[in-house]
Design a protein around this motif. Structure first.
Motif, PDB file in Angstrom:
ATOM      1  N   PRO A  52       1.083  -1.038  -0.248  1.00 55.05           N
ATOM      2  CA  PRO A  52       0.378  -0.113   0.109  1.00 55.05           C
ATOM      3  C   PRO A  52       0.589   1.119   0.078  1.00 55.05           C
ATOM      4  CG  PRO A  52       0.247  -0.450   2.119  1.00 55.05           C
ATOM      5  CD  PRO A  52       0.614  -1.676   1.433  1.00 55.05           C
ATOM      6  N   PRO A  53       0.289   1.961  -0.769  1.00 51.32           N
ATOM      7  CA  PRO A  53       1.079   3.585  -0.378  1.00 51.32           C
ATOM      8  C   PRO A  53       0.958   3.955   0.711  1.00 51.32           C
ATOM      9  CG  PRO A  53      -1.000   3.974  -1.359  1.00 51.32           C
ATOM     10  CD  PRO A  53      -0.807   2.875  -0.865  1.00 51.32           C
ATOM     11  N   ARG A  54       0.364   3.408   1.685  1.00 47.44           N
ATOM     12  CA  ARG A  54       0.059   4.649   3.261  1.00 47.44           C
ATOM     13  C   ARG A  54       1.261   3.352   4.262  1.00 47.44           C
ATOM     14  NH1 ARG A  54      -3.327   9.950   2.488  1.00 47.44           N
ATOM     15  NH2 ARG A  54      -2.531  10.313   5.387  1.00 47.44           N
ATOM     16  N   PRO A  55       1.198   4.714   5.356  1.00 44.78           N
ATOM     17  CA  PRO A  55       1.599   3.573   6.271  1.00 44.78           C
ATOM     18  C   PRO A  55      -0.078   3.072   6.991  1.00 44.78           C
ATOM     19  CG  PRO A  55       2.249   6.162   6.654  1.00 44.78           C
ATOM     20  CD  PRO A  55       1.798   6.366   5.386  1.00 44.78           C
ATOM     21  N   GLU A  56      -1.044   4.300   7.110  1.00 38.98           N
ATOM     22  CA  GLU A  56      -1.837   3.771   7.597  1.00 38.98           C
ATOM     23  C   GLU A  56      -2.897   2.207   6.922  1.00 38.98           C
ATOM     24  OE1 GLU A  56      -1.190   8.352   8.054  1.00 38.98           O
ATOM     25  OE2 GLU A  56      -1.633   6.482   6.274  1.00 38.98           O
ATOM     26  N   LEU A  57      -2.239   2.023   5.968  1.00 37.51           N
ATOM     27  CA  LEU A  57      -3.047   0.634   4.756  1.00 37.51           C
ATOM     28  C   LEU A  57      -2.078  -0.332   4.923  1.00 37.51           C
ATOM     29  CD1 LEU A  57      -3.509   2.987   1.384  1.00 37.51           C
ATOM     30  CD2 LEU A  57      -5.693   3.125   3.879  1.00 37.51           C
ATOM     31  N   SER A  58      -2.603  -1.234   5.365  1.00 44.15           N
ATOM     32  CA  SER A  58      -2.229  -2.823   5.237  1.00 44.15           C
ATOM     33  C   SER A  58      -2.560  -3.380   3.736  1.00 44.15           C
ATOM     34  CB  SER A  58      -2.101  -3.270   6.333  1.00 44.15           C
ATOM     35  OG  SER A  58      -1.769  -3.069   7.479  1.00 44.15           O
ATOM     36  N   ILE A  59      -1.713  -4.495   3.310  1.00 43.69           N
ATOM     37  CA  ILE A  59      -2.217  -5.357   2.491  1.00 43.69           C
ATOM     38  C   ILE A  59      -2.979  -5.758   2.767  1.00 43.69           C
ATOM     39  CG2 ILE A  59      -0.536  -6.978   2.795  1.00 43.69           C
ATOM     40  CD1 ILE A  59      -1.749  -5.957  -0.535  1.00 43.69           C
ATOM     41  N   ALA A  60      -4.495  -6.671   1.464  1.00 40.77           N
ATOM     42  CA  ALA A  60      -5.493  -6.949   2.399  1.00 40.77           C
ATOM     43  C   ALA A  60      -5.247  -8.626   2.411  1.00 40.77           C
ATOM     44  CB  ALA A  60      -6.456  -6.753   1.784  1.00 40.77           C
ATOM     45  N   PRO A  61      -5.472  -9.065   3.905  1.00 39.98           N
ATOM     46  CA  PRO A  61      -5.092 -10.765   3.506  1.00 39.98           C
ATOM     47  C   PRO A  61      -5.317 -11.396   1.944  1.00 39.98           C
ATOM     48  CG  PRO A  61      -5.979  -9.979   5.422  1.00 39.98           C
ATOM     49  CD  PRO A  61      -6.175  -8.910   4.609  1.00 39.98           C
ATOM     50  N   GLN A  62      -5.087 -12.191   1.576  1.00 40.17           N
ATOM     51  CA  GLN A  62      -5.779 -13.286   0.572  1.00 40.17           C
ATOM     52  C   GLN A  62      -6.843 -13.514   0.230  1.00 40.17           C
ATOM     53  OE1 GLN A  62      -2.663 -15.235  -2.722  1.00 40.17           O
ATOM     54  NE2 GLN A  62      -4.194 -16.755  -1.526  1.00 40.17           N
ATOM     55  N   ALA A  63      -7.930 -12.503  -0.736  1.00 40.54           N
ATOM     56  CA  ALA A  63      -9.127 -13.022  -0.845  1.00 40.54           C
ATOM     57  C   ALA A  63      -9.183 -14.246  -1.899  1.00 40.54           C
ATOM     58  CB  ALA A  63      -9.747 -11.395  -1.145  1.00 40.54           C
ATOM     59  N   ILE A  64     -10.510 -14.817  -1.787  1.00 37.36           N
ATOM     60  CA  ILE A  64     -10.476 -15.777  -2.263  1.00 37.36           C
ATOM     61  C   ILE A  64     -10.553 -15.639  -3.954  1.00 37.36           C
ATOM     62  CG2 ILE A  64     -13.031 -15.597  -2.927  1.00 37.36           C
ATOM     63  CD1 ILE A  64     -12.951 -18.757  -2.737  1.00 37.36           C
ATOM     64  N   ASP A  65     -10.562 -13.987  -4.428  1.00 43.20           N
ATOM     65  CA  ASP A  65     -10.658 -14.004  -5.894  1.00 43.20           C
ATOM     66  C   ASP A  65      -9.258 -13.902  -6.615  1.00 43.20           C
ATOM     67  OD1 ASP A  65     -10.155 -11.930  -4.734  1.00 43.20           O
ATOM     68  OD2 ASP A  65     -10.707 -10.759  -4.945  1.00 43.20           O
ATOM     69  N   LEU A  66      -8.381 -13.530  -6.155  1.00 45.02           N
ATOM     70  CA  LEU A  66      -6.793 -13.865  -6.107  1.00 45.02           C
ATOM     71  C   LEU A  66      -6.187 -14.796  -5.838  1.00 45.02           C
ATOM     72  CD1 LEU A  66      -4.116 -12.304  -6.578  1.00 45.02           C
ATOM     73  CD2 LEU A  66      -3.741 -11.750  -4.546  1.00 45.02           C
ATOM     74  N   ALA A  67      -6.784 -15.647  -4.826  1.00 50.19           N
ATOM     75  CA  ALA A  67      -6.575 -17.726  -4.635  1.00 50.19           C
ATOM     76  C   ALA A  67      -6.435 -17.960  -5.966  1.00 50.19           C
ATOM     77  CB  ALA A  67      -7.347 -17.958  -3.021  1.00 50.19           C
ATOM     78  N   VAL A  68      -7.954 -17.339  -6.744  1.00 53.10           N
ATOM     79  CA  VAL A  68      -8.151 -18.395  -7.688  1.00 53.10           C
ATOM     80  C   VAL A  68      -7.663 -18.586  -8.659  1.00 53.10           C
ATOM     81  CG1 VAL A  68     -10.387 -18.767  -9.008  1.00 53.10           C
ATOM     82  CG2 VAL A  68     -11.277 -18.953  -6.904  1.00 53.10           C
ATOM     83  N   LEU A  69      -7.510 -16.724  -9.072  1.00 47.97           N
ATOM     84  CA  LEU A  69      -7.016 -15.897 -10.088  1.00 47.97           C
ATOM     85  C   LEU A  69      -4.823 -16.906  -9.826  1.00 47.97           C
ATOM     86  CD1 LEU A  69      -5.636 -14.749 -12.236  1.00 47.97           C
ATOM     87  CD2 LEU A  69      -4.827 -12.633 -10.713  1.00 47.97           C
ATOM     88  N   LYS A  70      -4.402 -17.148  -9.030  1.00 45.12           N
ATOM     89  CA  LYS A  70      -3.164 -17.720  -8.669  1.00 45.12           C
ATOM     90  C   LYS A  70      -3.721 -19.525  -9.278  1.00 45.12           C
ATOM     91  CE  LYS A  70      -1.104 -15.417  -4.938  1.00 45.12           C
ATOM     92  NZ  LYS A  70       0.508 -14.730  -4.200  1.00 45.12           N
ATOM     93  N   ARG A  71      -4.451 -20.258  -9.257  1.00 43.88           N
ATOM     94  CA  ARG A  71      -4.709 -21.767  -9.457  1.00 43.88           C
ATOM     95  C   ARG A  71      -4.394 -21.703 -10.990  1.00 43.88           C
ATOM     96  NH1 ARG A  71      -6.087 -25.305  -6.195  1.00 43.88           N
ATOM     97  NH2 ARG A  71      -6.431 -24.745  -3.800  1.00 43.88           N
ATOM     98  N   LEU A  72      -5.852 -20.572 -10.941  1.00 41.85           N
ATOM     99  CA  LEU A  72      -5.282 -20.658 -13.238  1.00 41.85           C
ATOM    100  C   LEU A  72      -4.319 -19.931 -13.203  1.00 41.85           C
ATOM    101  CD1 LEU A  72      -9.175 -19.040 -13.504  1.00 41.85           C
ATOM    102  CD2 LEU A  72      -8.708 -21.758 -12.668  1.00 41.85           C
TER     103      LEU A  72
END
Length: 847
Positions: A337-357
């Motif tokens: 993320p571009p700000r210290p107040e923001l954290s990278i989101a845990p891997q959601a299922i849409d990204l997990a599916v994209l990696k599998r495909l």
């Protein structure tokens, strides 16, 4: 657009006023947002749940009208052409809408590990031109100050107090209570115990469809049961008449681990108790087999005083990734993320599916170019409604991707998939599984770039979901509600059923000869005095007998509709003895509208309501055939292949125009003689200026056609109050033509032109004087008559002025017929064929 700097984030168009309305539950935040939405010329509100979006959609429709309001969710899209206000789920909400007002509800969900990145993107970038409102918990305040410094923070106190009352046994839980559990098994156990000892309970779980949850909540709100057993799904915005919330546990499995609820989560759930200015209580259940939950003193203090630890971070994920390749897409989605107040989101299922495909060579081999990468990402973002895990869900998504390689999903394929789920049988778990699956197909059918027959398939999916939801509601009610025990617990007793209930001639409902209310059509209006506590038994008896009274009234209406007595149509409503019993809705064609029984008839048995609907439809179809028979004949002819394309197009235009069509716009010149003759046989008169059906120029047919055109969505001028020859109007109503400042009925315009042509023929083609007496007798002024003649191809020649000092009548204006190729006069009617040899010779000379 990956790796944007904080400055770039702030460069998003933050126009208008930004307000952050923060506070605990029951502070009226959502109500305020609805008021502000309706005060602007356009707007949108994003909600965390489809259920909430639908609830507020109904409220805004009641204010603004359904033709101006849109509902946009992943599974349902109602988007009228002129919609200006939208109610959306946050995921389906346009991220950069061009509207005057924008609101984001439950904005603190930006800290949710699964969905938080979507809320964060809307919080940072989604703005209204004039006003933006961020609604959420007070814990969000530090993040608002850091990320949206221009926002004005407004704190709202809770309307009522929330008090901890300790632990209670299930048998001592007071009526109008909600028991909150954190697993389906525990919900079923609690509901079963309440069924045995308290008559039953409504059930609300996240796994239920919105329709089923609505039906269960409605059963509780209506007082059919006094208890509600729910998971923590109850904590998100459901407005219920709950006096007490009892926690069956204080920990839950969040998808990763079993943990204790945070105090903010406890407060969100406990806050369902006591709405508006009525105080509420909360506590725990005791007697839970040695595992009784208990709040700590710190948790009780935090919940009662609404004091919680502020949020220190929000989850973020790149909302506008690059689609150069699958690898680039994944890289952007995992970028920091571009700000210290923001954290990278845990891997959601849409990204997990994209990696599998991405590891599937069959999939990656079919992805070529940016558009294909973006399309693949859209497919991967299909929600996992079935909650079966990323492995099972990724197989479903991979199959969907392969099916989409042909471009679109065929209507037959989608219809078959939907039909396979249309089985409203089985137990609760089976129905829940089918509802989850049909919600996936509802989401798929909403995509016009995936499904060819989008509208039809979406409607089918919604219909199946409704049937399955009704079946699930019935199963839940059968299992967890003992209606006999419920009635006994509510002290209505069998005595209420023995009291005599009858309907007086004036429509009053009498219980034991005491008026309790009266019937207005199929609505029971309670006498305000009957709400006193000493009349509760009488009211219970009346409610029990109302179905029989309504059914008797329905049978009267069926007989009346069969005989055509007392029924009439006014605008888009059918009235029976001046009571609205049905509404007219858009049908397959303008002349085939649907008749839908009024919602007040929903209390009738389904079979009776269906029969009544068929009878009303039959009566109205006959009414349309009686008044608009000539238009129906034109419509039938327009579907006949032997009519030819040109004639069919003309006939369709005639029907859409109500049987009157300007000749210059009709395409008449493209018809051959046979088609023209067929047109005349259909009752269409070919005039000099217009084509018209004479029988349509009467008040009743014009009024009915205008009402049907309005229902169908066709823009047309309102019909005249009467069909006088000449009327004064700014715009020509249906069946009239405007000449100067007056409007003349089209058949009379043709009559005057025919008379003018007879005068022309008798003058053997020379300039002649056309007497305006007939026009004046109709009420047409000389100037308007002159405008009519010019429209019909005549040209005026003014006589010479009298010489100075001369006396006598002035030379009248003379008219000559000079039709032009491009004007309306080019199509002027030939006059009636004269009889006799000299008359025929005169016609030849004139031409």
């Amino acid at each position: 657009m990956a790796n944007r700097t904080p400055a770039q984030i702030r460069q998003t168009a933050h126009t208008g006023v930004v307000k952050a309305v923060l506070g605990p539950t029951n502070t009226g935040k959502t109500h305020l947002a609805i008021e502000r939405l309706c005060a602007h010329s356009s707007g949108a509100i994003g909600f965390p749940l489809r259920l909430l979006a639908r609830e507020v959609y109904d409220r805004v429709c009641a204010i603004k009208g359904p033709d101006k309001v849109a509902l946009i969710t992943g599974e349902e899209r109602i988007e009228p052409k002129n919609a200006r206000w939208s109610l959306c789920t946050v995921e389906a909400m346009p991220s950069r809408p061009d509207v005057a007002f924008v609101a984001l509800d439950e904005a603190q969900l930006a800290a949710d590990p699964e969905r938080g990145h979507v809320f964060t993107d809307r919080l940072l970038h989604t703005r209204g031109r004039e006003e933006t409102m961020l609604l959420g918990s007070a814990t969000l305040q530090p993040m608002i100050k850091a990320l949206v410094p221009e926002a004005e923070i407004v704190s709202r106190p809770r309307f009522s107090t929330l008090t901890h009352v300790g632990a209670k046994k299930l048998s001592r839980i007071p009526p109008r209570s909600a028991i909150v559990a954190f697993s389906a098994e525990q919900v079923y156990v609690m509901a079963e115990m309440l069924r045995r000892f308290r008559g039953g309970a409504a059930v609300v779980m996240g796994a239920l469809s919105p329709q089923t949850r609505n039906a269960q909540v409605a059963m509780y709100q209506a007082g059919e049961v006094d208890y509600l057993v729910a998971t923590d799904a109850i904590g998100m915005g459901l407005n219920l008449d709950v006096h007490h919330v009892a926690f069956a546990g204080l920990s839950k499995y969040d998808g990763h681990r079993h943990r204790r609820l945070t105090t903010a989560e406890m407060a969100q759930i406990a806050g369902r108790a006591g709405r508006h200015q009525r105080d509420g209580t909360f506590g725990t259940l005791s007697g839970m087999g040695g595992h009784d939950p208990a709040f700590t003193d710190e948790e009780v203090y935090a919940i009662e005083e609404h004091r919680f630890a502020p949020l220190t971070r929000l989850f973020w994920r790149e909302a506008e990734p690059r689609f150069d390749s699958i690898a680039t897409l994944i890289e952007d989605l995992e970028s920091p993320p571009p700000r210290p107040e923001l954290s990278i989101a845990p891997q959601a299922i849409d990204l997990a599916v994209l990696k599998r495909l991405a590891d599937d060579h069959d999939v990656t081999g079919s992805v070529r170019g940016q558009r294909a990468v973006q399309r693949l990402w859209d497919v991967c973002r299909l929600p996992d409604f079935r909650q079966q895990g990323e492995e099972v869900h990724s197989r479903f998504v991979a199959r969907l991707w392969q099916d989409l390689q042909r471009g679109y999903l065929g209507a037959d394929y989608v219809a078959q998939a939907i039909a396979q789920l249309d089985l409203p049988t089985g137990d609760i778990d089976t129905l829940q599984g089918r509802i989850a699956a049909i919600r996936s197909w509802s989401y798929i059918a909403q995509r016009p770039d995936w499904v060819l027959a989008k509208e039809e398939m979406s409607a089918r999916a919604r219909a199946v979901e409704t049937r399955l939801s009704d079946a699930l509601h019935a199963r839940l009610t059968e299992r967890f509600v003992n209606r006999r025990t419920t009635v006994l617990m509510r002290k209505a007793g069998s005595d209420a059923g023995l009291l005599p209930v009858r309907l007086s001639e004036s429509g009053s409902v009498l219980v034991d000869d005491e008026p309790i209310g009266h019937l207005e059509g199929f609505r029971f209006v309670v006498d305000p005095l009957a709400r006193a506590s000493d009349r509760k038994l009488l009211l219970a008896a009346a409610e029990r007998h109302l179905p029989a009274l309504f059914q008797a009234r329905a049978e009267e209406l069926i007989v009346a509709a069969s005989q055509g007595d007392g029924l009439r149509q006014v605008d888009d409503a059918l009235l029976w003895n001046d009571l609205k019993v049905a509404r007219i809705e858009r049908g397959r064609t303008l002349l085939e509208p649907r008749v839908v029984p009024d919602p007040a008839l929903d209390r009738l048995p389904p079979a009776v309501r269906a029969k009544l609907g068929d009878v009303l439809q039959g009566w109205f179809s006959g009414f349309v055939a009686q008044l608009l028979g000539p238009l129906l004949a034109l419509s039938d002819a327009s579907r006949a292949s032997q009519s030819g394309a040109s004639l069919r197009a003309l006939l369709l235009h005639m029907v859409e125009a109500g049987g009157v069509l300007p000749r210059a716009e009709s395409g008449l010149d493209r018809l051959d003689p046979v088609q023209r003759e067929h047109l005349k046989k259909l009752g269409v008169r070919i005039g000099a200026l217009d084509l018209f059906v004479p029988s349509m120029l009467r008040p009743a047919p014009l009024a009915l056609w205008s009402a049907l055109a309005s229902v169908y969505g066709t823009v047309s001028a309102a019909p005249p109050v009467s069909v006088a020859p000449v009327i004064e109007a700014q715009n020509a109503p249906a069946g009239y033509r405007k000449f100067g400042i007056q409007c003349l009925r089209v058949d009379l315009a043709e009559k005057l032109l025919q008379a003018a042509h007879r005068t022309r023929i008798s003058s053997r083609g020379r300039r002649c004087y056309i007497d305006p007496a007939l026009a004046r007798s109709m009420g047409l002024s000389t100037a308007s008559f002159a405008a009519l003649l010019r429209a019909g191809g005549f040209r005026v020649f003014m006589g010479r002025e009298l010489a100075k000092g001369a006396h006598g009548a002035p030379v009248p204006p003379l008219w000559e017929w000079r039709p032009t190729r491009s004007g309306a006069a080019d199509a002027a009617l030939p006059p009636p064929v004269p009889t006799g040899a000299f008359a025929a010779l005169a016609e030849l000379v004139a031409r």
